[in-house]
Scaffold this active site. Structure first.
Site, PDB file in Angstrom:
ATOM      1  N   SER A  10      82.344 -13.629  58.279  1.00 22.14           N
ATOM      2  CA  SER A  10      81.501 -14.107  57.030  1.00 22.14           C
ATOM      3  C   SER A  10      82.182 -15.492  57.578  1.00 22.14           C
ATOM      4  CB  SER A  10      80.881 -13.266  56.062  1.00 22.14           C
ATOM      5  OG  SER A  10      80.680 -14.346  55.114  1.00 22.14           O
ATOM      6  N   HIS A  35      78.446 -13.777  60.931  1.00 18.35           N
ATOM      7  CA  HIS A  35      77.957 -13.206  60.178  1.00 18.35           C
ATOM      8  C   HIS A  35      77.653 -15.165  59.131  1.00 18.35           C
ATOM      9  CE1 HIS A  35      75.435 -11.169  57.253  1.00 18.35           C
ATOM     10  NE2 HIS A  35      76.066 -11.406  56.140  1.00 18.35           N
ATOM     11  N   ASP A  37      75.612 -16.784  56.028  1.00 15.58           N
ATOM     12  CA  ASP A  37      75.413 -16.753  54.918  1.00 15.58           C
ATOM     13  C   ASP A  37      74.747 -17.268  54.452  1.00 15.58           C
ATOM     14  OD1 ASP A  37      76.396 -13.604  54.008  1.00 15.58           O
ATOM     15  OD2 ASP A  37      78.362 -14.388  54.437  1.00 15.58           O
ATOM     16  N   MET A  39      72.447 -19.010  51.204  1.00 17.59           N
ATOM     17  CA  MET A  39      71.917 -19.077  49.720  1.00 17.59           C
ATOM     18  C   MET A  39      71.678 -19.948  49.137  1.00 17.59           C
ATOM     19  SD  MET A  39      75.630 -17.317  48.722  1.00 17.59           S
ATOM     20  CE  MET A  39      76.400 -16.340  49.832  1.00 17.59           C
ATOM     21  N   HIS A  68      71.895 -14.661  57.721  1.00 18.33           N
ATOM     22  CA  HIS A  68      71.680 -13.224  56.703  1.00 18.33           C
ATOM     23  C   HIS A  68      71.086 -13.892  55.783  1.00 18.33           C
ATOM     24  CE1 HIS A  68      73.413 -10.914  52.794  1.00 18.33           C
ATOM     25  NE2 HIS A  68      71.886 -10.829  53.230  1.00 18.33           N
ATOM     26  N   MET A  70      69.553 -15.070  52.254  1.00 20.56           N
ATOM     27  CA  MET A  70      69.640 -14.563  50.907  1.00 20.56           C
ATOM     28  C   MET A  70      68.441 -15.906  50.427  1.00 20.56           C
ATOM     29  SD  MET A  70      73.023 -13.207  50.234  1.00 20.56           S
ATOM     30  CE  MET A  70      73.793 -14.586  51.902  1.00 20.56           C
ATOM     31  N   MET A 139      73.860  -3.987  51.014  1.00 17.35           N
ATOM     32  CA  MET A 139      74.718  -4.369  50.298  1.00 17.35           C
ATOM     33  C   MET A 139      75.689  -3.958  49.486  1.00 17.35           C
ATOM     34  SD  MET A 139      74.209  -7.525  51.142  1.00 17.35           S
ATOM     35  CE  MET A 139      75.733  -8.183  49.614  1.00 17.35           C
ATOM     36  N   GLY A 144      75.520 -12.747  46.530  1.00 15.04           N
ATOM     37  CA  GLY A 144      76.447 -14.707  45.977  1.00 15.04           C
ATOM     38  C   GLY A 144      77.019 -15.335  45.922  1.00 15.04           C
ATOM     39  N   PHE A 145      78.262 -14.342  46.026  1.00 14.64           N
ATOM     40  CA  PHE A 145      79.583 -14.944  46.494  1.00 14.64           C
ATOM     41  C   PHE A 145      80.654 -13.518  47.354  1.00 14.64           C
ATOM     42  CE2 PHE A 145      78.133 -15.892  42.489  1.00 14.64           C
ATOM     43  CZ  PHE A 145      77.641 -17.369  42.507  1.00 14.64           C
ATOM     44  N   GLY A 146      81.973 -14.692  47.842  1.00 10.45           N
ATOM     45  CA  GLY A 146      82.820 -13.666  48.341  1.00 10.45           C
ATOM     46  C   GLY A 146      83.569 -13.249  47.958  1.00 10.45           C
ATOM     47  N   ASP A 175      77.982  -5.145  53.469  1.00 10.49           N
ATOM     48  CA  ASP A 175      78.064  -6.156  53.451  1.00 10.49           C
ATOM     49  C   ASP A 175      78.663  -6.600  52.015  1.00 10.49           C
ATOM     50  OD1 ASP A 175      78.251  -9.255  53.086  1.00 10.49           O
ATOM     51  OD2 ASP A 175      76.828  -9.965  53.812  1.00 10.49           O
ATOM     52  N   GLY A 176      79.830  -6.633  52.129  1.00 12.94           N
ATOM     53  CA  GLY A 176      80.495  -7.018  50.669  1.00 12.94           C
ATOM     54  C   GLY A 176      81.620  -6.109  50.673  1.00 12.94           C
ATOM     55  N   GLY A 177      82.898  -6.996  50.225  1.00 16.79           N
ATOM     56  CA  GLY A 177      84.263  -6.484  50.012  1.00 16.79           C
ATOM     57  C   GLY A 177      83.780  -4.889  51.128  1.00 16.79           C
ATOM     58  N   GLY A 197      84.491 -11.228  55.044  1.00 19.81           N
ATOM     59  CA  GLY A 197      84.669 -12.356  54.846  1.00 19.81           C
ATOM     60  C   GLY A 197      85.980 -12.742  54.351  1.00 19.81           C
ATOM     61  N   SER A 198      86.264 -12.694  53.182  1.00 18.88           N
ATOM     62  CA  SER A 198      88.050 -12.704  53.208  1.00 18.88           C
ATOM     63  C   SER A 198      88.869 -11.706  53.298  1.00 18.88           C
ATOM     64  CB  SER A 198      87.855 -12.148  51.365  1.00 18.88           C
ATOM     65  OG  SER A 198      86.847 -12.328  50.756  1.00 18.88           O
TER      66      SER A 198
HETATM   67  C1  DX5 Z   1      77.247 -11.916  50.083  1.00 15.89           C
HETATM   68  C2  DX5 Z   1      77.804 -12.118  51.027  1.00 15.89           C
HETATM   69  C3  DX5 Z   1      78.979 -11.578  52.103  1.00 15.89           C
HETATM   70  C4  DX5 Z   1      79.812 -12.347  51.722  1.00 15.89           C
HETATM   71  C5  DX5 Z   1      80.953 -11.054  52.117  1.00 15.89           C
HETATM   72  O1  DX5 Z   1      76.764 -12.699  48.499  1.00 15.89           O
HETATM   73  O2  DX5 Z   1      76.358 -11.848  51.553  1.00 15.89           O
HETATM   74  O3  DX5 Z   1      78.705 -11.835  53.076  1.00 15.89           O
HETATM   75  O4  DX5 Z   1      80.345 -13.596  52.322  1.00 15.89           O
HETATM   76  O5  DX5 Z   1      82.663 -11.785  51.515  1.00 15.89           O
HETATM   77  P1  DX5 Z   1      83.451 -10.393  51.102  1.00 15.89           P
HETATM   78  O6  DX5 Z   1      83.810  -9.442  52.480  1.00 15.89           O
HETATM   79  O7  DX5 Z   1      84.567 -11.475  50.780  1.00 15.89           O
HETATM   80  O8  DX5 Z   1      83.156  -9.553  50.271  1.00 15.89           O
HETATM   81 ZN    ZN Z   2      76.546 -11.273  54.135  1.00 16.70          ZN
END
Ligand code: DX5
Ligand code: ZN
Length: 226
Positions: A10, A35, A37, A39, A68, A70, A139, A144-146, A175-177, A197-198
């Site tokens: 991401s 990917h 995102d 927003m 994606h 959002m 999800m 909303g946030f990485g 997706d997420g964590g 992402g991270s």
């Molecule tokens: C969250 C996004 C994700 C985000 C994932 O709202 O849809 O794609 O970038 O980030 P990580 O992998 O850091 O949780």
């Molecule tokens: Zn995403």
């Protein structure tokens, strides 16, 4: 049906000041999809970027762009993201009253279609539209946030959606964590596409190491690793 494990870094976690190089770096490092995102500060409490950035990224990679959305409403912007170079466009089931119409519109634009559900949304929301999608995005954080902590509860939904799909050519994405610790849990539940992402961009400059570590962890959990 066993689907190949795909890793989709991401870009939200990339250094935006070096966006093109960051995308090229994960491309070279073995990312399967990129990917993106999107927003809007309305559907989710954060604002990221729009179709012009997708167009910029399209110019620097040939990998599939996994967009994606959002955003709510999504329908007025579907054509712009398709024209900007998205290969797959995912809309949230919660983003409006006309999910079925949004998915039809994505396919009419010649793109693959995905439906996403938040942690608080039951899997029954996707059942009526399964014949219109190529991908279901579950999800594993509130969007909303990485950098948020992976939630375990959605894994049960991944299992139930896998049963609903019943062998059709529809991938389940999480997706997420996602990390080397959490990807195996989602893979064992039936996910085959892993957004990170991270866990990728936070581990540079050699992005091949985290991408391949997440892939290997997921493949091991599904017995695909040799
Ligand atoms: C969250 C996004 C994700 C985000 C994932 O709202 O849809 O794609 O970038 O980030 P990580 O992998 O850091 O949780
Ligand atoms: Zn995403």
């Amino acid at each position: 049906m066993s689907m190949p494990i795909l890793i989709a870094p991401s870009v939200l976690a990339a250094d935006f000041g070096r966006l093109a190089e960051e995308v090229q770096a994960v491309d070279r490092a073995g990312a399967d999809w990129i990917h993106l995102d999107i927003m809007d500060g309305h559907f989710v409490p954060n604002i990221s970027f729009g179709p012009e950035i997708v167009r910029t990224i399209r110019k620097v990679t040939a990998k599939p762009l996994d967009v994606h959305l959002m955003i709510a409403p999504a329908d007025p912007y579907l054509a712009a993201f398709a024209e900007a170079g998205a290969d797959l466009v995912t809309v949230h089931a919660e983003a409006g009253p006309h999910l079925h119409r949004s998915l039809q519109a994505i396919r009419a634009l010649g793109k693959k279609a995905g439906v996403a559900i938040n942690p608080g949304t039951p899997e029954s929301a996707v059942e009526p539209v399964l014949d219109l999608v190529d991908l279901v995005l579950v999800m594993t954080v509130n969007p909303g946030f990485g950098g948020q902590k992976f939630l375990d509860a959605p894994l049960e939904k991944v299992r139930r959606i896998g049963a609903m799909i019943a062998g059709r050519d529809i991938a389940i994405e999480v997706d997420g964590g996602i990390t080397t610790e959490t990807a195996p849990l989602a893979a064992a539940a039936g996910a085959s596409v892993f957004v990170a992402g991270s866990a990728v961009f936070g581990q540079g400059p050699d992005y091949a190491q985290p991408i391949e570590a997440i892939r290997a962890a997921a493949e091991r959990a599904t017995g695909q690793w040799t």
